[in-house]
Design a protein around this motif. Structure first.
Motif, PDB file in Angstrom:
ATOM      1  N   VAL A 151      10.985  47.288  38.485  1.00 24.55           N
ATOM      2  CA  VAL A 151      11.214  46.060  39.250  1.00 24.55           C
ATOM      3  C   VAL A 151      11.861  46.380  40.589  1.00 24.55           C
ATOM      4  N   GLU A 152      12.844  47.283  40.579  1.00 23.51           N
ATOM      5  CA  GLU A 152      13.526  47.636  41.835  1.00 23.51           C
ATOM      6  C   GLU A 152      12.553  48.260  42.833  1.00 23.51           C
ATOM      7  N   VAL A 153      11.717  49.172  42.356  1.00 23.92           N
ATOM      8  CA  VAL A 153      10.750  49.824  43.240  1.00 23.92           C
ATOM      9  C   VAL A 153       9.766  48.793  43.795  1.00 23.92           C
ATOM     10  N   ALA A 154       9.251  47.920  42.937  1.00 25.33           N
ATOM     11  CA  ALA A 154       8.282  46.918  43.381  1.00 25.33           C
ATOM     12  C   ALA A 154       8.886  45.975  44.418  1.00 25.33           C
ATOM     13  N   LEU A 155      10.112  45.548  44.195  1.00 23.83           N
ATOM     14  CA  LEU A 155      10.751  44.641  45.156  1.00 23.83           C
ATOM     15  C   LEU A 155      11.017  45.356  46.484  1.00 23.83           C
ATOM     16  N   ARG A 156      11.347  46.632  46.415  1.00 26.26           N
ATOM     17  CA  ARG A 156      11.537  47.404  47.650  1.00 26.26           C
ATOM     18  C   ARG A 156      10.221  47.525  48.418  1.00 26.26           C
ATOM     19  N   PHE A 157       9.136  47.796  47.696  1.00 25.88           N
ATOM     20  CA  PHE A 157       7.825  47.882  48.340  1.00 25.88           C
ATOM     21  C   PHE A 157       7.433  46.538  48.955  1.00 25.88           C
ATOM     22  N   ALA A 158       7.728  45.465  48.249  1.00 23.22           N
ATOM     23  CA  ALA A 158       7.395  44.135  48.779  1.00 23.22           C
ATOM     24  C   ALA A 158       8.126  43.882  50.087  1.00 23.22           C
TER      25      ALA A 158
END
Length: 311
Positions: free
Chosen positions: A178-185
């Motif tokens: 989740v952290e990685v995905a939100l950072r990418f977003a």
């Protein structure tokens, strides 16, 4: 089963049910609306197309024998308007041509294309080539006055989907993913640049890419309609075929596909990768949201594997 329900494949019925009372009202009115459009557009509506997901879609034949497709989208505040806007702007270039349309209901009469790319038996790499070629021929600047979701807004919408659904399905993915995905977003949101954005499809996969029987090659259908960097459209080919990634090492296979997409189009691989992880995770969470855990599992597994290699 009611007459209207018998006209629709199971996936469409599932998405209609998710709309609650609004979906039920649309379903009840469907037979009368189809009959009205038959009269108004002088067509005979034939067989329902079994692979539809978010609309009633059926073959038509005009009084003069011209084949077509009737599409009646299930209720949505904005998507049908954007789809129609993209198709009208394309005017048959890279997308199915609009023959008639009804703004009140969102109904469209479209040219009938050939089989879906997914039905042709091509290997995955050939399908990816066809999708890239079709997208490259369709990307253009949108006409003035066409209101589309921007790349920044798309990134925010994916962020919202993660934050809304992840707490409901806490065991589905790790906090790290989740952290990685939100950072990418956030990175894709900040990267939005109107100067390098195009009229994007938004969901360009092998089921939305159909044979063009008149012009050769392929045309797209069912555009989401975005003003966005081309990398997002390419990321859909990174999101799809999750089972293929899981047949071996999903990281190396995913990276190889990402690099291939970049080579075929000249688009930056990093942007494709970030959108791809985002779309993959969100797709898995949305399948959980409609109670389809078997469909969700491969997407979530791939997203987990990809997130583990990120710093």
């Amino acid at each position: 089963m009611t007459l209207a329900a018998s006209m629709l494949p199971p996936t469409v019925l599932r998405n209609v049910a998710a709309k609650g009372e609004v979906g039920a009202a649309w379903l009840a009115a469907l037979p009368a609306l189809v009959a009205e459009l038959e009269r108004r557009w002088s067509v005979v509506v034939g067989e329902t197309m079994p692979n539809a997901t978010e609309a009633y879609v059926a073959e038509t034949t005009s009084a003069g024998g011209q084949p077509g497709v009737l599409k009646l989208p299930i209720p949505d505040a904005d998507k049908p308007r954007r789809e129609l806007g993209v198709l009208l702007a394309a005017n048959g270039r890279g997308y199915a041509r609009v023959l008639e349309h009804d703004p009140a209901s969102g109904a469209m009469l479209l040219e009938r294309l050939g089989p879906q790319l997914a039905q042709l038996g091509y290997p995955i790499e050939r399908q990816i080539e066809a999708i890239c070629e079709t997208l490259a021929g369709a990307w253009r600047q949108p006409p003035s006055g066409l209101i589309l979701m921007t790349g920044a807004e798309k990134a925010v919408s994916l962020t919202d989907a993660i934050r809304t659904n992840e707490p409901r399905f806490e065991a589905a993915c790790s906090a790290r993913t989740v952290e990685v995905a939100l950072r990418f977003a956030d990175q894709r949101r900040m990267a939005f640049d109107p100067a390098s954005s195009v009229l994007g499809h938004g969901d360009a996969h092998c089921w939305n890419t159909l044979v063009d029987p008149l012009g050769g090659g392929f045309k797209s259908v069912d555009p989401e309609g975005l003003f966005i960097e081309p990398a997002h459209d390419l990321s859909i080919s990174l999101r799809e075929w999750s089972e293929d990634f899981l047949s071996s090492d999903p990281v190396s296979r995913g990276q190889a596909r990402c690099e291939r997409l970049a080579r075929l189009t000249g688009v930056q691989a990093t942007a494709i990768w970030e959108w791809g992880l985002l779309e993959t995770l969100v797709n898995g969470l949305l399948f959980l949201d409609v109670d389809a855990p078997t469909d969700a599992a491969p997407y979530l597994a791939v997203a987990e594997a990809w997130a583990r290699i990120e710093p």
